[in-house]
Design an enzyme around this catalytic site. Structure first.
Site, short mmCIF file in Angstrom:
data_model
loop_
_atom_site.label_atom_id
_atom_site.label_comp_id
_atom_site.label_asym_id
_atom_site.label_seq_id
_atom_site.Cartn_x
_atom_site.Cartn_y
_atom_site.Cartn_z
N TYR A 153 0.80 -0.98 -0.16
CA TYR A 153 -0.14 0.04 -0.11
C TYR A 153 0.98 1.40 -0.25
CZ TYR A 153 -3.67 -3.41 0.72
OH TYR A 153 -4.33 -4.56 0.59
N ASP A 184 5.32 -8.03 -0.86
CA ASP A 184 4.14 -8.35 -1.59
C ASP A 184 4.14 -8.32 -3.24
OD1 ASP A 184 1.05 -7.69 -2.52
OD2 ASP A 184 1.00 -7.86 -0.43
N ASP A 293 -2.64 -14.99 -2.50
CA ASP A 293 -3.97 -14.15 -2.94
C ASP A 293 -4.36 -14.69 -4.09
OD1 ASP A 293 -5.12 -11.97 -3.02
OD2 ASP A 293 -3.42 -10.58 -3.25
N CYS A 335 -6.28 -14.78 0.84
CA CYS A 335 -6.73 -13.20 0.43
C CYS A 335 -7.38 -13.67 -1.14
CB CYS A 335 -5.50 -12.36 0.12
SG CYS A 335 -5.96 -10.46 -0.35
N ARG A 350 -8.15 -12.36 4.68
CA ARG A 350 -8.38 -10.93 4.45
C ARG A 350 -9.93 -11.18 4.18
NH1 ARG A 350 -5.73 -7.39 1.58
NH2 ARG A 350 -7.50 -6.74 0.65
N ASP A 354 -9.49 -4.26 -0.35
CA ASP A 354 -8.34 -3.63 0.02
C ASP A 354 -8.62 -2.29 0.58
OD1 ASP A 354 -7.16 -5.82 -1.39
OD2 ASP A 354 -5.83 -4.60 -2.71
#
Ligand code: 9PG
Length: 509
Positions: A153, A184, A293, A335, A350, A354
């Protein structure tokens, strides 16, 4: 396909519905039943944000929900239903009001599994009890929550090896108590080619763990293990491993990273071997924390190598292979993942879209019917409405954004994010470059890293913005105007006082 239906002896006026979206990024909501459930107008958002085989209805008075549903009367009582197993089966709920009567039914995709259904004087308590039973049935893993710094982020895909190490060093200097530093998206050459570095990363992902361990933090790594880019070496080498459409072409599993991508067919034994090998390879590099993810890819409707395996089961086989490769003691965060189907295999999940360094993207949410995109508002809305899922895994409501640089969030909005982390009580995360934080930012980040026990809602009969917003520790206002003294997009703590509950709810507390 199993199916059952109930007609509720209640008028739809004043009735609310609590729904749960399919995967991490799909909406969870608390809404008057007569409202319209938004559905994404853009086709490519249907498979990426939802289950394309059971989309939100898009119709007034018609609400679709995955695994669990609740209907709430004005007195706080109502009806709750929840699947009691999700290892090989998707349970699809639908509630419908025709203005006069309310009907609720479910169908199942996969082998028939038991479903709990009850009328209750206390919906909050019944939701928690039924969700907890599902968690127990599936051997939920709920290790202690971790405090995670993640590169996404702030650095997004431009992350470098150096930025990771710099931030870990500075976090230590400032005494910020992170358990994990997680690299990430952006380190890899292509989707599927995980062991080759990208040009800009400035090193190789396997070079990072030693430096991080030396600084006293656990190394974490992001993977989208079920996705394959058409440009990747994996795709060129094994086109037969892809999930297919009815024409026999590799299925399009979504659109991101500037183009479409495919998904692995997890009923193929060679794919399962490859997944085990991938997880054990990165574990061998020193990563004991994995953020897995875009997991929905393995569960998409499509033509599979083994047609006898349903999609919920196919998903679980793929996830099991990753768990086997990573080891029992690895910490796995799911995720973009089908929620209930992951219970017992992931440590954390998650539970919303986001977070982003802005409040809302109204054009996409309102006009395109898509609240699965990144925004602080979307993350709060959905993660708060899944408060009970701490019985399934450690919830990860996504990052705090405490910085003021490179962020459009107001002070109220930053405090609402911190409030969400406190109320949900799961993982704590931040992506703020440490050097960007001023004294106020550091103080807010420190506070948001403090582990707390999950809070409980005080009522489901009221909401400031269509989500579960009234908790015992504080109230969130997700609306754009002042609500009972709470500023727009704000959070008001109840400073040690429990919010007064309505008489009917107090009776059952
Ligand atoms: C890395 C990111 C971060 C983030 C994840 C996920 O639907 N979408 O198009 C969509 C794209 C990206 C996305 C979520 C949804 O973000 O949630 O934390 O890891 O991938 O690419």
């Amino acid at each position: 396909m199993t199916s059952r239906q109930w007609t509720l002896p209640v008028s739809p006026a004043g009735l609310r519905v609590l729904v749960n979206g399919y995967q991490s990024w799909s909406e969870a909501e608390l809404r008057p039943i007569e409202d319209t459930q938004a559905t994404p107008l853009m086709r490519w958002r249907q498979e990426q944000g939802h289950d394309p085989a059971f989309l939100p209805s898009g119709a007034p008075g018609r609400w679709r929900s995955h695994t669990l549903i609740a209907l709430i009367r004005p007195d706080g009582g109502g009806w709750v239903g929840c699947a009691q197993d999700a290892t090989r089966t998707f349970t699809h709920w639908e509630a419908h009001s025709d203005g006069a009567a309310v009907q609720v039914w479910y169908t199942q995709e996969g082998p028939e599994v038991p479903v709990a259904w009850e009328e209750t004087p206390d919906v909050i308590r019944s939701v928690e009890a039924q969700a907890a039973r599902l968690g127990q049935n599936m051997g939920a893993r709920t290790p202690p929550p971790l405090r995670v710094w993640c590169s996404w982020y702030s650095y997004y895909r431009n992350v470098t090896l150096e930025a990771m190490i710099d931030n870990a060093r500075q976090a230590r200097q400032y005494g910020l108590e992170f358990d994990v530093f997680q690299l990430d998206d952006g380190f890899q050459a292509d989707l599927g080619d995980w062991t080759e570095p990208s040009a800009h990363f400035g090193g190789h992902a396997r070079d990072l763990p030693a430096a991080l361990t030396g600084l006293g933090v656990t190394p974490g790594l992001w993977l989208a293990p079920f996705l394959v880019a058409p440009t990747s070496r994996l795709f060129a080498g094994h086109p037969e491993w892809m999930l297919r459409d009815r024409q026999g072409n590799p299925l399009l599993a979504g659109h991101n990273w500037g183009g479409p991508y495919h998904a692995l067919d997890t009923t193929h034994p060679d794919v399962l071997d490859w997944l085990r090998e991938l997880a054990s390879t990165v574990r061998g590099w020193g990563y004991t924390y994995l953020k897995l993810d875009f997991l929905y890819g393995a569960a998409l409707p499509g033509v599979r190598h083994d047609p006898a395996v349903g999609r919920a089961q196919a998903y679980r086989m793929g996830l099991q292979a990753l768990r086997d490769g990573a080891g029992e003691d690895a910490f796995l965060l799911g995720c973009g993942a089908p929620l209930a189907s992951s219970i017992g295999l992931v440590d954390a999940m998650r539970t919303g879209p986001d977070v982003a360094p802005f409040w809302d993207e109204e054009s996409r949410r309102v006009w395109l019917g898509d609240a699965t995109g990144p925004s602080a508002r979307n993350a709060l809305h959905t993660s708060l409405s899944r408060w009970y899922q701490h019985a399934w895994y450690q919830p990860d409501p996504d990052v705090m954004i405490a910085r003021r640089e490179l962020s459009l969030l107001s002070r109220n909005e930053r405090h609402a994010l911190a409030g969400m982390l406190d109320v949900i009580g799961g993982l704590r995360a931040s992506s703020d470059p440490i050097a960007m934080l001023d004294a106020e930012g550091l103080e807010l980040l420190r506070r948001s890293l403090q582990i707390s026990a999950p809070d409980r809602p005080v009522t489901l009969t009221r909401s400031f913005g269509g989500a579960v917003t009234h908790f015992s520790r504080g109230t969130f206002n997700l609306e754009d105007t002042l609500a009972e003294g709470i500023p727009a997009h704000g959070y008001q703590e109840h400073h040690g006082m429990r919010l007064a509950v309505t008489t009917s709810e107090a009776d059952f507390a």
